[in-house]
Design a protein around this motif. Structure first.
Motif, short mmCIF file in Angstrom:
data_model
loop_
_atom_site.label_atom_id
_atom_site.label_comp_id
_atom_site.label_asym_id
_atom_site.label_seq_id
_atom_site.Cartn_x
_atom_site.Cartn_y
_atom_site.Cartn_z
N TYR A 67 0.88 -1.17 0.00
CA TYR A 67 0.00 0.00 0.00
C TYR A 67 0.92 1.22 0.00
CZ TYR A 67 -4.73 1.87 0.99
OH TYR A 67 -5.97 2.47 0.91
N THR A 68 1.40 1.56 -1.17
CA THR A 68 2.45 2.56 -1.32
C THR A 68 1.87 3.91 -1.74
OG1 THR A 68 3.83 0.75 -2.12
CG2 THR A 68 4.69 2.98 -2.40
N LEU A 69 2.17 4.94 -0.96
CA LEU A 69 1.69 6.29 -1.27
C LEU A 69 2.70 7.01 -2.16
CD1 LEU A 69 0.46 7.42 2.27
CD2 LEU A 69 -0.68 5.92 0.60
N ARG A 70 2.20 7.55 -3.25
CA ARG A 70 3.07 8.32 -4.16
C ARG A 70 2.58 9.76 -4.24
NH1 ARG A 70 2.96 3.65 -8.85
NH2 ARG A 70 4.54 2.35 -7.89
N GLU A 71 3.52 10.67 -4.36
CA GLU A 71 3.18 12.10 -4.54
C GLU A 71 2.26 12.61 -3.45
OE1 GLU A 71 2.12 13.12 -8.63
OE2 GLU A 71 3.06 11.29 -9.35
N LEU A 72 2.53 12.22 -2.23
CA LEU A 72 1.72 12.71 -1.10
C LEU A 72 1.93 14.21 -0.93
CD1 LEU A 72 -0.13 12.27 1.36
CD2 LEU A 72 1.89 11.62 2.68
N LEU A 73 0.82 14.94 -1.03
CA LEU A 73 0.86 16.40 -0.99
C LEU A 73 -0.10 16.87 0.10
CD1 LEU A 73 2.36 18.29 -3.07
CD2 LEU A 73 0.09 18.76 -4.00
N VAL A 74 0.43 17.55 1.10
CA VAL A 74 -0.40 17.98 2.23
C VAL A 74 -0.60 19.50 2.19
CG1 VAL A 74 -0.46 18.19 4.74
CG2 VAL A 74 0.34 16.06 3.70
N THR A 75 -1.83 19.93 2.37
CA THR A 75 -2.15 21.35 2.51
C THR A 75 -2.79 21.51 3.88
OG1 THR A 75 -2.56 21.50 0.13
CG2 THR A 75 -3.41 23.28 1.48
N ALA A 76 -2.10 22.17 4.79
CA ALA A 76 -2.58 22.24 6.17
C ALA A 76 -2.61 23.66 6.69
CB ALA A 76 -1.70 21.38 7.07
N GLY A 77 -3.74 24.05 7.26
CA GLY A 77 -3.82 25.26 8.09
C GLY A 77 -3.54 24.81 9.52
N ASP A 78 -4.02 25.60 10.50
CA ASP A 78 -3.81 25.14 11.87
C ASP A 78 -5.01 24.37 12.43
OD1 ASP A 78 -5.43 27.31 12.11
OD2 ASP A 78 -4.16 28.43 13.50
N GLN A 79 -6.12 24.31 11.65
CA GLN A 79 -7.31 23.59 12.14
C GLN A 79 -7.85 22.60 11.13
OE1 GLN A 79 -8.48 23.69 15.23
NE2 GLN A 79 -6.84 25.12 15.77
N VAL A 80 -7.63 22.87 9.85
CA VAL A 80 -8.18 22.05 8.77
C VAL A 80 -7.07 21.74 7.77
CG1 VAL A 80 -9.86 22.02 6.84
CG2 VAL A 80 -10.52 22.99 9.06
N ALA A 81 -7.11 20.53 7.22
CA ALA A 81 -6.09 20.13 6.24
C ALA A 81 -6.68 19.15 5.25
CB ALA A 81 -4.90 19.49 6.95
N PHE A 82 -6.05 19.05 4.10
CA PHE A 82 -6.38 17.95 3.20
C PHE A 82 -5.10 17.46 2.55
CE2 PHE A 82 -6.85 21.80 0.68
CZ PHE A 82 -6.20 21.49 -0.49
N ALA A 83 -5.17 16.25 2.03
CA ALA A 83 -3.98 15.66 1.42
C ALA A 83 -4.40 14.87 0.19
CB ALA A 83 -3.29 14.74 2.42
N THR A 84 -3.51 14.83 -0.78
CA THR A 84 -3.76 14.04 -1.99
C THR A 84 -2.58 13.11 -2.22
OG1 THR A 84 -2.70 15.74 -3.37
CG2 THR A 84 -5.09 15.90 -3.09
N CYS A 85 -2.87 11.95 -2.77
CA CYS A 85 -1.79 11.06 -3.19
C CYS A 85 -2.31 10.02 -4.16
CB CYS A 85 -1.11 10.38 -2.00
SG CYS A 85 -2.17 9.31 -1.04
#
Lengths: 134, 134
Positions: A67-85
């Motif tokens: 279960y390999t994650l590629r191109e993990l990209l995190v966008t985080a504020g201080d309360q809410v975040a999202f991530a793509t991979c």
């Protein structure tokens, strides 16, 4: 990378490692009770239904789970975040597959918590495939 | 609802209205140059490639476009937000369809900007459909 970005990345990477080792408790860790998952075929609501989707995942495995994650990209504020991979998965009854994953998180009582997962396989339906697509 | 939640909701609702009216400029509005889209069949990178996907969408339409958002749920901090909804779409060459949409946003120069869209149709591939699925 901010501390929040690092923390979100760790939550997602730990989750993927839990999937690889079949650690069902680790898979559920850091998930909200009221989470919403867009699974490959279904909309899944709540942690119990989410837990159940892993029964199917781990049913009749063909060998070690990758279960390999590629191109993990995190966008985080201080309360809410999202991530793509992009995820490469192998070892389940479905065979080798590549899919897309978006994760939505909220900080709850100081801890990053997954409230949303969107898993999808690229469609194979002709009617959705434009000339720019491969 | 916080002001940020309201603003994010407005960005997404205005985008859907732009799709319905075929307003290509309105569709691109509030999108980051470097956006990442997980489209039904493909990974799409950047606003130009995103714009191009709408050529296929609007090619050989069968009547007025319907693009109705259901269960729109916004999770917004003051800098990062994401939203989930179910979309009912009709009027394109693909016929009536229901799909899932996750949107990721960042506040840039004070304005909520879409940096990620994940569109997916429920898979019809047997190998991904567990006993709990319909």
């Amino acid at each position: 990378m901010t501390n929040d970005e690092k923390a979100v990345r760790a939550v997602i990477e730990n989750w993927a490692r839990a999937v690889e080792s079949g650690d069902r408790k680790g898979i559920l860790a850091n998930h909200a009770e009221e989470m919403l998952m867009f699974d490959f075929p279904d909309v899944v609501r709540g942690i119990k239904a989410y837990d159940k989707t892993w029964d199917f995942f781990f049913d009749e495995t063909k060998g070690p789970i990758r279960y390999t994650l590629r191109e993990l990209l995190v966008t985080a504020g201080d309360q809410v975040a999202f991530a793509t991979c992009l995820v490469h998965c192998d070892g389940t009854s479905a065979g080798a597959l590549d899919f897309r994953l978006t994760t939505g998180l909220k900080k709850e009582a100081g801890a990053w918590t997954i409230v949303h997962e969107h898993h999808s396989v690229p469609t194979i339906e002709e009617r959705f495939i434009g000339p720019g697509s491969k």
